[in-house]
Write a protein that holds these residues in place. Structure first.
Motif, PDB file in Angstrom:
ATOM      1  N   SER A 206     -43.709  30.358  16.287  1.00 19.41           N
ATOM      2  CA  SER A 206     -42.441  31.069  16.362  1.00 19.41           C
ATOM      3  C   SER A 206     -42.173  31.462  17.812  1.00 19.41           C
ATOM      4  N   PHE A 207     -41.145  30.867  18.395  1.00 19.77           N
ATOM      5  CA  PHE A 207     -40.786  31.117  19.790  1.00 19.77           C
ATOM      6  C   PHE A 207     -39.556  32.025  19.855  1.00 19.77           C
ATOM      7  N   HIS A 208     -39.393  32.696  20.968  1.00 15.66           N
ATOM      8  CA  HIS A 208     -38.191  33.516  21.140  1.00 15.66           C
ATOM      9  C   HIS A 208     -36.964  32.597  21.159  1.00 15.66           C
ATOM     10  N   GLY A 209     -35.896  33.034  20.529  1.00 14.36           N
ATOM     11  CA  GLY A 209     -34.698  32.207  20.440  1.00 14.36           C
ATOM     12  C   GLY A 209     -33.810  32.286  21.668  1.00 14.36           C
ATOM     13  N   LEU A 210     -32.887  31.320  21.742  1.00 15.94           N
ATOM     14  CA  LEU A 210     -31.855  31.268  22.778  1.00 15.94           C
ATOM     15  C   LEU A 210     -30.569  30.739  22.146  1.00 15.94           C
ATOM     16  N   PRO A 211     -29.412  31.133  22.657  1.00 16.23           N
ATOM     17  CA  PRO A 211     -28.174  30.526  22.177  1.00 16.23           C
ATOM     18  C   PRO A 211     -28.166  29.022  22.454  1.00 16.23           C
ATOM     19  N   GLU A 212     -27.620  28.257  21.531  1.00 17.31           N
ATOM     20  CA  GLU A 212     -27.558  26.804  21.723  1.00 17.31           C
ATOM     21  C   GLU A 212     -26.796  26.437  22.997  1.00 17.31           C
ATOM     22  N   ARG A 213     -25.804  27.248  23.358  1.00 14.92           N
ATOM     23  CA  ARG A 213     -25.006  26.912  24.549  1.00 14.92           C
ATOM     24  C   ARG A 213     -25.872  26.881  25.803  1.00 14.92           C
ATOM     25  N   GLN A 214     -26.940  27.705  25.821  1.00 12.88           N
ATOM     26  CA  GLN A 214     -27.809  27.712  26.995  1.00 12.88           C
ATOM     27  C   GLN A 214     -28.657  26.452  27.065  1.00 12.88           C
ATOM     28  N   LEU A 215     -29.019  25.900  25.913  1.00 14.15           N
ATOM     29  CA  LEU A 215     -29.725  24.614  25.919  1.00 14.15           C
ATOM     30  C   LEU A 215     -28.817  23.518  26.448  1.00 14.15           C
ATOM     31  N   LYS A 216     -27.571  23.528  25.980  1.00 20.14           N
ATOM     32  CA  LYS A 216     -26.626  22.486  26.392  1.00 20.14           C
ATOM     33  C   LYS A 216     -26.378  22.524  27.894  1.00 20.14           C
ATOM     34  N   LYS A 217     -26.381  23.713  28.465  1.00 16.64           N
ATOM     35  CA  LYS A 217     -26.149  23.830  29.909  1.00 16.64           C
ATOM     36  C   LYS A 217     -27.280  23.196  30.716  1.00 16.64           C
ATOM     37  N   CYS A 218     -28.468  23.087  30.121  1.00 17.18           N
ATOM     38  CA  CYS A 218     -29.601  22.483  30.826  1.00 17.18           C
ATOM     39  C   CYS A 218     -29.614  20.962  30.727  1.00 17.18           C
ATOM     40  N   ASP A 219     -28.719  20.412  29.912  1.00 21.71           N
ATOM     41  CA  ASP A 219     -28.604  18.955  29.787  1.00 21.71           C
ATOM     42  C   ASP A 219     -27.546  18.474  30.765  1.00 21.71           C
ATOM     43  N   HIS A 220     -27.989  18.057  31.948  1.00 24.24           N
ATOM     44  CA  HIS A 220     -27.044  17.683  32.994  1.00 24.24           C
ATOM     45  C   HIS A 220     -26.315  16.379  32.675  1.00 24.24           C
ATOM     46  N   THR A 221     -26.852  15.601  31.727  1.00 27.63           N
ATOM     47  CA  THR A 221     -26.170  14.361  31.350  1.00 27.63           C
ATOM     48  C   THR A 221     -25.038  14.617  30.358  1.00 27.63           C
ATOM     49  N   GLY A 222     -25.165  15.707  29.590  1.00 32.71           N
ATOM     50  CA  GLY A 222     -24.176  15.992  28.556  1.00 32.71           C
ATOM     51  C   GLY A 222     -24.243  15.040  27.381  1.00 32.71           C
ATOM     52  N   GLN A 223     -25.286  14.194  27.352  1.00 29.70           N
ATOM     53  CA  GLN A 223     -25.375  13.142  26.330  1.00 29.70           C
ATOM     54  C   GLN A 223     -26.591  13.278  25.416  1.00 29.70           C
ATOM     55  N   HIS A 224     -27.421  14.308  25.636  1.00 27.69           N
ATOM     56  CA  HIS A 224     -28.692  14.374  24.902  1.00 27.69           C
ATOM     57  C   HIS A 224     -28.814  15.604  24.006  1.00 27.69           C
ATOM     58  N   CYS A 225     -28.580  16.776  24.579  1.00 24.22           N
ATOM     59  CA  CYS A 225     -28.874  18.026  23.882  1.00 24.22           C
ATOM     60  C   CYS A 225     -28.073  18.181  22.592  1.00 24.22           C
ATOM     61  N   LEU A 226     -28.808  18.353  21.478  1.00 26.45           N
ATOM     62  CA  LEU A 226     -28.228  18.575  20.147  1.00 26.45           C
ATOM     63  C   LEU A 226     -27.345  17.424  19.675  1.00 26.45           C
ATOM     64  N   LYS A 227     -27.545  16.242  20.249  1.00 29.81           N
ATOM     65  CA  LYS A 227     -26.795  15.068  19.798  1.00 29.81           C
ATOM     66  C   LYS A 227     -27.467  14.421  18.587  1.00 29.81           C
ATOM     67  N   LYS A 228     -28.749  14.757  18.378  1.00 31.74           N
ATOM     68  CA  LYS A 228     -29.464  14.291  17.197  1.00 31.74           C
ATOM     69  C   LYS A 228     -30.486  15.348  16.811  1.00 31.74           C
ATOM     70  N   ASP A 229     -30.961  15.295  15.591  1.00 33.30           N
ATOM     71  CA  ASP A 229     -31.820  16.353  15.063  1.00 33.30           C
ATOM     72  C   ASP A 229     -33.135  16.503  15.819  1.00 33.30           C
ATOM     73  N   ASP A 230     -33.683  15.393  16.313  1.00 34.58           N
ATOM     74  CA  ASP A 230     -35.002  15.448  16.951  1.00 34.58           C
ATOM     75  C   ASP A 230     -34.928  15.322  18.467  1.00 34.58           C
ATOM     76  N   CYS A 231     -33.833  15.807  19.065  1.00 34.88           N
ATOM     77  CA  CYS A 231     -33.666  15.638  20.513  1.00 34.88           C
ATOM     78  C   CYS A 231     -34.719  16.378  21.322  1.00 34.88           C
ATOM     79  N   CYS A 232     -35.372  17.388  20.712  1.00 36.09           N
ATOM     80  CA  CYS A 232     -36.375  18.183  21.427  1.00 36.09           C
ATOM     81  C   CYS A 232     -37.805  17.766  21.092  1.00 36.09           C
ATOM     82  N   SER A 233     -37.975  16.779  20.233  1.00 35.49           N
ATOM     83  CA  SER A 233     -39.308  16.471  19.720  1.00 35.49           C
ATOM     84  C   SER A 233     -40.232  15.848  20.761  1.00 35.49           C
ATOM     85  N   THR A 234     -39.654  15.206  21.775  1.00 36.45           N
ATOM     86  CA  THR A 234     -40.453  14.557  22.815  1.00 36.45           C
ATOM     87  C   THR A 234     -39.879  14.900  24.182  1.00 36.45           C
ATOM     88  N   LEU A 235     -40.751  15.215  25.128  1.00 42.93           N
ATOM     89  CA  LEU A 235     -40.300  15.491  26.491  1.00 42.93           C
ATOM     90  C   LEU A 235     -39.951  14.197  27.215  1.00 42.93           C
TER      91      LEU A 235
END
Length: 337
Positions: free
Chosen positions: A189-218
């Motif tokens: 159980s990790f501390h949460g963050l708003p999804e918008r903050q994750l999206k801001k870290c995706d400089h491509t705009g094409q990866h974050c939350l585009k599929k269910d397992d986008c965070c499963s592999t670095l």
């Protein structure tokens, strides 16, 4: 030559569990533009007009539940960590502790290093996984303060240590005393963050939350993604303990507000596991290097009671890194390497 300066920075804690001190802490914390990343006018109205006035008395009661003769557990263990790192590093280094919010402040820690005439400064934010709202905020604050000095020494930062082998070993060894194989499911159980903050870290705009397992592999795209680093930490601890993928879950706690945060939420996972007949859960909180309100109360009390109300029996917290010598070795290795 002068000493090398080390600044260890954790998140922060109120000076006391009283409402007035909790109010000051929450005000400084939530007014950070990286924590609530909306325009300044809206943030001021939300924080000073709604959250702080209504949340402070409730949060004060929670802090009183975990406050003991040593004061704030987070500050208590952070002080011990800094002292142990100083002892390990010896006289060639000057180690100072700071909190991003409240005391001891980053400004006071930097001033002590400056007064010590250190030849360089290394800043280690005590957050294993990088997030703009934690590590990013520490880096920004340090740069703002040091940037005003007439002489700016060489300065460096540890960006994250989510995959640090000694840290992984420490969490795994802490879990062994609970016999993890005897539990129905393991939760990370990790501390949460708003999804918008994750999206801001995706400089491509094409990866974050585009599929269910986008965070499963670095990958190169998500290597600075908080959620992806959390999943990687969980995977490494599970691997160390030989926990199969189907027997552990990654989830996120401490949601604030109604907008979407990183999912799945810990409460939802507890409900789903209870519906499947799971009775005993072992919970890691690897976003924290010292036990605090989120571990000692939110997990050990609130989630335990919530799970029992759903038909479960036990939510057992794995102790944080705290004053474990192996974690101190990890911090010392970060300094030297």
């Amino acid at each position: 030559m002068g000493k090398k300066g080390i600044l260890l920075v954790n998140l922060g804690t109120p000076d006391s569990p009283e409402v007035s001190d909790v109010r000051r802490y929450l005000d400084e914390f939530l007014m950070d533009e990286r924590v609530i990343d909306i325009n300044a006018f809206q943030r001021t109205l939300l924080v000073k007009g709604i959250i702080v006035p209504f949340r402070s008395p409730k949060t004060s009661k929670l802090y009183k539940e975990i406050w003991d003769e040593n004061g704030s557990p987070l500050l208590y263990f952070s002080k011990i960590q800094a002292a142990m790192v100083q002892e390990k590093l010896g006289d060639e280094y000057q180690v100072e502790l700071a909190m991003r919010y409240q005391n001891p402040s980053i400004a006071s820690g930097l001033d002590r290093l400056k007064a010590g005439l250190v030849e360089s400064i290394q800043v280690i934010p005590l957050f294993p996984q990088y997030a703009s709202a934690s590590t990013g905020s520490v880096i920004q604050k340090v740069m703002e303060l040091v940037g005003k000095w007439q002489t700016v020494p060489p300065i460096s930062f540890i960006n994250s240590f989510h995959d640090n082998e000694l840290m992984i070993d420490t969490f795994a060894e802490n879990a062994q005393k609970y016999q993890p194989e005897s539990y129905d499911q393991i939760l990370f159980s990790f501390h949460g963050l708003p999804e918008r903050q994750l999206k801001k870290c995706d400089h491509t705009g094409q990866h974050c939350l585009k599929k269910d397992d986008c965070c499963s592999t670095l990958t190169d795209v998500n290597k600075f993604c908080y959620s992806a680093q959390c999943h990687d930490t969980a995977r490494l601890i599970a691997k160390k303990l030989n926990i199969p993928a189907e027997k552990y879950s990654v989830c996120f706690q401490s949601r604030l507000g109604k907008e979407p945060w990183v999912q799945p939420y810990t409460s939802d996972v507890l409900k789903a596991l209870a519906e499947k007949g799971k009775k005993r859960l072992l919970v890691f909180c690897p976003a924290f290097v010292a036990d605090c309100l989120e571990t000692l109360y939110e997990v050990s009390v609130e989630y335990h009671e919530e799970f029992r109300a759903l038909g479960g029996e036990e939510v057992q917290l794995v102790a944080s890194l705290n004053d474990d010598p192996k974690f101190i070795d990890a911090l010392v290795a970060m300094v030297k390497n």
